[in-house]
Design a protein around this motif. Sequence first.
Motif, PDB file in Angstrom:
ATOM      1  N   ILE A   1       6.875  43.702 -14.724  1.00  0.00           N
ATOM      2  CA  ILE A   1       7.467  42.420 -15.117  1.00  0.00           C
ATOM      3  C   ILE A   1       8.318  42.584 -16.369  1.00  0.00           C
ATOM      4  O   ILE A   1       9.459  42.108 -16.443  1.00  0.00           O
ATOM      5  CB  ILE A   1       6.362  41.365 -15.343  1.00  0.00           C
ATOM      6  N   MET A   2       7.782  43.286 -17.375  1.00  0.00           N
ATOM      7  CA  MET A   2       8.513  43.447 -18.632  1.00  0.00           C
ATOM      8  C   MET A   2       9.787  44.267 -18.459  1.00  0.00           C
ATOM      9  O   MET A   2      10.748  44.097 -19.214  1.00  0.00           O
ATOM     10  CB  MET A   2       7.603  44.100 -19.674  1.00  0.00           C
ATOM     11  N   SER A   3       9.808  45.134 -17.459  1.00  0.00           N
ATOM     12  CA  SER A   3      11.011  45.938 -17.216  1.00  0.00           C
ATOM     13  C   SER A   3      12.177  45.085 -16.725  1.00  0.00           C
ATOM     14  O   SER A   3      13.322  45.530 -16.730  1.00  0.00           O
ATOM     15  CB  SER A   3      10.714  47.042 -16.198  1.00  0.00           C
ATOM     16  N   ARG A   4      11.900  43.846 -16.318  1.00  0.00           N
ATOM     17  CA  ARG A   4      12.940  42.951 -15.824  1.00  0.00           C
ATOM     18  C   ARG A   4      13.543  42.091 -16.944  1.00  0.00           C
ATOM     19  O   ARG A   4      14.409  41.253 -16.682  1.00  0.00           O
ATOM     20  CB  ARG A   4      12.367  42.029 -14.730  1.00  0.00           C
ATOM     21  N   ALA A   5      13.104  42.296 -18.179  1.00  0.00           N
ATOM     22  CA  ALA A   5      13.690  41.572 -19.308  1.00  0.00           C
ATOM     23  C   ALA A   5      15.146  41.988 -19.490  1.00  0.00           C
ATOM     24  O   ALA A   5      15.503  43.152 -19.311  1.00  0.00           O
ATOM     25  CB  ALA A   5      12.900  41.853 -20.577  1.00  0.00           C
TER      26      ALA A   5
END
Length: 203
Positions: A35-39
């Motif tokens: 999820i955080m990689s999609r920031a």
Amino acid sequence: SISMISFFMPTNAFSKYDVDKNVSLGLNIDNLSKIMSRARDGESLIMKEHDNKLTLEFSGQSKRRFRTQLIDVRKSVDKEPSVQFDADVEINGETLKELVKDATIVSEYISLKATKDQFTIDCRGDSGELNEEHLSDGNSIKKIKTEKNAEATFNLQFLENMVKSCPAGNYISIGLKSNEPLKLTYKVGEAQITYYLAPYMES
């Protein structure tokens, strides 16, 4: 366990921090990382807990909300190792990254040694050997403090993953005791990351 991570972020690192009481949230780290990689650049992040789920809302040109299931970790979370380290070394982060890259050429394991005068690494493998020394008064070493000499061997792949997130210009603090877990700490912005890595012991 072979390795452990402790992550601390003070309240002043947040633009808004609203927590009524202490609470522990268990998360699957693989799911959270995805999820955080999609920031995206310029986005802000809002995190909220509700109904046993964590909502992560990215806000920028649009709003995107991910929800991930919380997990029960009350019985499975280990305490940080309690080790009285014999040596504490502060080394430039970029120097340690390059040192680790050098070591991967010749071995899967790296031996770290600290004395009052220098910090040394040794690697030996089928393809060759590597020895690198950094004096306590050199440009790469900020501090060496020793109660007595300390030396231990560690898995290089784990160590490489641990140091790669250290920002350029930052120093990494290493706690070392012979044949005991390594403690490795550095800052990322206002946050502090601490890793523990068990030593490699030949069977």
